[in-house]
Structures are given as structure tokens and as C-alpha cells.
Design an enzyme around this catalytic site. Structure first.
Site, PDB file in Angstrom:
ATOM      1  N   HIS A  80      86.369  21.598  61.282  1.00 49.55           N
ATOM      2  CA  HIS A  80      87.226  22.308  62.250  1.00 49.55           C
ATOM      3  C   HIS A  80      86.482  23.325  63.106  1.00 49.55           C
ATOM      4  O   HIS A  80      87.022  23.848  64.057  1.00 49.55           O
ATOM      5  CB  HIS A  80      88.434  22.954  61.556  1.00 49.55           C
ATOM      6  N   THR A  85      90.317  11.162  45.680  1.00 48.07           N
ATOM      7  CA  THR A  85      90.494  10.232  46.799  1.00 48.07           C
ATOM      8  C   THR A  85      90.091  10.906  48.095  1.00 48.07           C
ATOM      9  O   THR A  85      90.452  12.056  48.354  1.00 48.07           O
ATOM     10  CB  THR A  85      91.967   9.770  46.879  1.00 48.07           C
ATOM     11  N   CYS A 114      88.450  34.920  58.015  1.00 46.18           N
ATOM     12  CA  CYS A 114      88.568  34.786  56.574  1.00 46.18           C
ATOM     13  C   CYS A 114      88.768  36.119  55.876  1.00 46.18           C
ATOM     14  O   CYS A 114      89.199  36.174  54.743  1.00 46.18           O
ATOM     15  CB  CYS A 114      87.344  34.069  56.015  1.00 46.18           C
ATOM     16  N   GLN A 143      78.624  27.506  61.472  1.00 45.69           N
ATOM     17  CA  GLN A 143      78.789  27.890  62.878  1.00 45.69           C
ATOM     18  C   GLN A 143      77.727  27.287  63.780  1.00 45.69           C
ATOM     19  O   GLN A 143      77.863  27.322  65.006  1.00 45.69           O
ATOM     20  CB  GLN A 143      78.767  29.424  63.022  1.00 45.69           C
ATOM     21  N   SER A 145      81.520  22.311  58.418  1.00 41.85           N
ATOM     22  CA  SER A 145      82.969  22.161  58.404  1.00 41.85           C
ATOM     23  C   SER A 145      83.441  21.509  59.691  1.00 41.85           C
ATOM     24  O   SER A 145      82.996  21.875  60.782  1.00 41.85           O
ATOM     25  CB  SER A 145      83.611  23.543  58.256  1.00 41.85           C
TER      26      SER A 145
HETATM   27  C1  LIG Z   1      84.453  29.056  58.805  1.00 39.13           C
HETATM   28  C2  LIG Z   1      83.272  29.337  57.962  1.00 39.13           C
HETATM   29  C3  LIG Z   1      83.259  28.999  56.600  1.00 39.13           C
HETATM   30  C4  LIG Z   1      84.456  28.411  55.904  1.00 39.13           C
HETATM   31  O1  LIG Z   1      84.719  27.124  56.359  1.00 39.13           O
HETATM   32  P1  LIG Z   1      86.041  26.349  55.897  1.00 39.13           P
HETATM   33  O2  LIG Z   1      85.812  24.941  56.280  1.00 39.13           O
HETATM   34  O3  LIG Z   1      87.137  26.969  56.685  1.00 39.13           O
HETATM   35  O4  LIG Z   1      86.198  26.528  54.440  1.00 39.13           O
HETATM   36  C5  LIG Z   1      82.100  29.255  55.894  1.00 39.13           C
HETATM   37  N1  LIG Z   1      81.030  29.807  56.462  1.00 39.13           N
HETATM   38  C6  LIG Z   1      81.002  30.138  57.770  1.00 39.13           C
HETATM   39  C7  LIG Z   1      79.776  30.745  58.359  1.00 39.13           C
HETATM   40  C8  LIG Z   1      82.121  29.926  58.561  1.00 39.13           C
HETATM   41  O5  LIG Z   1      82.106  30.274  59.832  1.00 39.13           O
END
Ligand SMILES: *Cc1c(COP(=O)(O)O)cnc(C)c1O
Length: 387
Positions: free
Chosen positions: A204, A243, A329, A182, A202
Site C-alpha cells: 500500500h 492461505t 502509525c 518507503q 508493503s
Molecule cells: C508503513 C510502514 C511500515 C508498516 O507497513 P504496513 O504494511 O502498514 O504494516 C513499516 N515501516 C515503514 C518505514 C513504513 O513506512
């Protein structure tokens, strides 16, 4: 056509920046090569693109490019780091230190490692979501193989004192893993100055595509090796075979470049909107409270409503506003947030909390509309007896 709801759930996922989408497009059907194809231009182009992205991601967190391993997202990065470290350290130690307010990816991985004989210390936080550095230092033993503390909390935005934690970890020669999913791209993150040995991120969450992420593998000393989870074609230095998702990685690289360029200005803009939102609601909703204190991410607000149920409120507002009760999640499981409970909230209080997270495409008038609608909806909810 009806206007779509205003998106206020950027911590769950952020839309791809159009500039990111554009950067990815050629890699689907023009430069579509496999990075492992060493005998022709398609392969070389793909490999060059991935190496460019590796440099871009590394630069965003102050790392060297060769320390970046691409994965399918932060969950995989967390699993690779924690299980990989645990296995590499087996025989030398069996103790992990983490915190009760970590993301499920970390907590569930720790729970799994407990079934494999590891002992886990879960540090508590105070009412503001902050952990104690003294308690952290006291928890460290000669058997400690990892300290896993997130950079910023996904539900409350509370930022941990990462540099102090990293410094403690170094002092005791314990690898420091930081889930910075985050924080990266939102606040200045630097693995060197923050003394971070392993870091998960991550795409996204920073306006890149879903299903791609990275793990920074520091390797300050030889004690910091990790054992891979996935074996195959020896991709990513053998740490993550398979890959590569070239378009996704190119998108992550571009997203990193944009975040780095716009981080401070964007943070300022988001902080202003978030603070206005909190002030407006504080003025219009007697008894409303902000969860989490001290240093917080600029775009997140977790609010404890004076009455009603968050689920009821969010459902009622769903035609207009897309907000959440907390972590996406754990959204499928109807249990009160472990983060808020960790901060001392009762089940009933945790049931009255909503998370609003703003982002790059949020406009001030949207935040104003949201504040007005939320205030109105709370006023309309029947106060319940007791607490
Ligand atoms: C969203 C999130 C994850 C998981 O990330 P993904 O790419 O969706 O697996 C892990 N830790 C935190 C703090 C997150 O906000």
C-alpha cells in the site's frame, strides 16, 4: 458536492493505482482458487498468478523470485525477520543494532526482544537525521545477530547510506535487515548491490492494496535462517503458513511492475514539485525549516513551522488539505515524534512539524494551492512566546 481535500499523505498510504485494481479483479470471483489446491485448474491458476507476482516483486528489488515471502504487510515482515532471526540465532548471540529513528514496527519488535533477553543498541542520528558509520561499526560485537536499519525514513524521507551499511554488515558477517517500506518503488533499491540480507516492503505504500507485503529472505550463508512465526499448511516454504491473499499479491506484483517502469520519471516529477513547495514556503514563511538533510526521498517534506501547533494548523486546513504530523502509525498516540526528537528537536519544536508527502496522482496546481494555504494559515496563527 464539496471537493475532497487534496491528498498529501502518501507516506501513510497511497491510493491503489487503477491499473492495479484492474489486475486484481478477476482473482476475486473468476480465478478465485486456493494456491494450495493442487488437483484442479482453479488452484493452478492461482498458483501461477502468485508465482508471476513473486517474480515481479523480486525484479523490482533485484532479488531472485524464490527469496520472496508474501506477508500481510511490512509490519509482519519486520516481525518475521527480526523475531525469526533472533530465535534462529539464540545461543549464538544476543545483540541487535538499530537506530532511534526507525519505524515503530522495528522499535517495538526490538523492545519485545529486549524482554526476551536480547540487548539492543540504538544508534543516534545527527540533526539532519543521519547516522554515523563509525558508531555503527564500533557497536558491532561477536554477539551481534542483526543490524536493522531502514532504507528511508517515513517521517523525513532521509535515506541512509545503505550500501555502506550493507558492506559493513558483510565485513563483520552480521545479517543486515532493511525496512525499505518507503523506498521500494520510489528510488532504485537492489538487494544485491546494497548488500541487504532481509528486506521488508508493503504494497500500500507503492500504489498496491493494503494488507499485503513481502519479506526478502537473502540467505547468503546458513547463518541467516529465520524461524517462522506462523505455522500451518507450510505455505511460502514454511516461513509463513496460511492461505495466500491472491488478489492482494497479484495487485502487489502489478504495482511493482508499474513502479519499476515509472520510477525515474516519477521521481523527477515529484522532486520538482517538492522542491518548488519548499522554495515557495521558504519565501513566504519566515523562519520555516526543512527537517532532514542530505539524500532524501524525492516526494517528502517535513517542515518545522516558526510558530503555532501542527495539530491546530492541520485541523484548520483539513477541509482542503490532508497532511499529517508524521507517522500514521503513532498518530493515535499523542506524543511528539520519536524521529524528530531523535534528530535533536525539543518536544515543543516537534509539536510544530508537519509532513507533506506527494505521490503519483499529485498535480502541480494542487501543490501550489497547498503552499498558498499553508503560508496563509501559518501567518494567521498567533506567534507564541519563547520557544
Ligand atoms: C508503513 C510502514 C511500515 C508498516 O507497513 P504496513 O504494511 O502498514 O504494516 C513499516 N515501516 C515503514 C518505514 C513504513 O513506512
Amino acid at each position: 458536492m464539496k471537493r475532497p481535500p487534496i491528498y498529501l499523505d502518501y507516506n501513510a498510504t497511497a491510493p491503489c493505482d487503477p491499473r492495479v485494481v484492474e489486475s486484481m479483479l478477476p482473482y476475486f470471483n473468476q480465478r478465485f482458487g486456493n494456491t494450495a489446491s493442487a488437483d484442479h485448474r482453479y488452484g493452478w491458476q492461482a498458483k501461477d498468478a502468485v508465482e508471476d507476482a513473486r517474480g515481479q516483486v523480486a525484479q523490482l528489488i533485484g532479488a531472485r523470485a524464490k527469496r520472496i515471502v508474501f506477508t500481510s504487510g511490512a509490519t509482519e515482515s519486520v516481525n518475521l525477520a527480526l523475531k525469526g532471526l533472533a530465535e534462529a540465532m539464540q545461543g549464538r548471540g544476543d545483540h541487535i543494532i538499530t537506530c532511534t529513528t526507525e519505524h515503530r514496527a522495528v522499535l517495538d519488535t526490538c523492545a519485545y526482544l529486549e524482554t526476551k533477553g536480547f540487548r539492543v543498541t540504538y544508534l543516534d542520528v545527527d540533526g539532519q537525521g543521519r547516522l554515523s558509520l563509525e558508531e555503527l561499526e564500533e557497536a558491532i560485537t561477536r554477539q551481534t545477530v542483526c543490524i536493522a536499519i531502514m532504507y528511508a525514513n517515513n517521517e523525513t524521507g532521509v535515506i541512509h547510506p545503505i550500501n555502506a551499511i550493507g558492506t559493513l554488515a558483510r565485513k563483520h558477517h552480521v545479517p543486515f535487515f532493511c525496512d525499505a517500506t518507503q523506498a521500494v518503488g520510489k528510488v532504485a533499491v537492489n538487494v544485491e548491490t546494497d548488500c541487504i540480507d532481509f528486506l521488508a516492503l508493503s504494497a500500500h505504500k507503492l500504489y498496491g492494496p493494503q494488507g499485503v507485503g513481502a519479506l526478502f529472505v537473502g540467505g547468503q550463508t546458513r547463518d541467516m535462517e529465520i524461524v517462522p512465526r506462523q505455522h500451518g499448511g507450510h505455505h511460502e516454504g514454511g516461513l509463513r503458513s496460511g492461505t495466500l491473499n491472491v488478489p492482494g499479491i497479484v495487485g502487489l506484483g502489478q504495482a511493482a511492475v508499474l513502479c519499476q517502469a515509472e520510477l525515474s520519471e516519477e521521481g523527477e516529477r515529484l522532486r520538482n514539485m517538492r522542491d518548488r513547495l519548499e522554495q515557495t514556503l521558504a519565501g513566504q514563511v519566515p523562519g520555516i525549516r526543512v527537517n532532514g538533510g542530505g539524500d532524501r526521498l524525492p516526494h517528502v517534506s517535513n517542515l518545522l513551522l516558526p510558530h503555532g501547533h501542527a495539530e491546530q494548523l492541520l485541523l484548520g486546513l483539513a477541509p482542503y488539505l490532508a497532511m499529517s504530523r508524521g507517522s500514521a502509525c503513532s498518530g493515535l498516540v499523542q506524543r511528539p515524534s520519536h524521529v524528530l526528537k531523535g534528530m535533536g528537536l525539543s518536544d515543543a519544536e516537534a509539536d510544530r512539524c508537519i509532513r507533506i508527502s506527494l505521490g503519483r496522482f499529485t498535480r502541480p496546481e494542487e501543490v501550489e494551492e497547498a503552499a498558498a494555504r499553508i503560508a496563509q494559515a501559518i501567518a494567521a496563527l498567533e506567534p507564541v512566546e519563547g520557544k
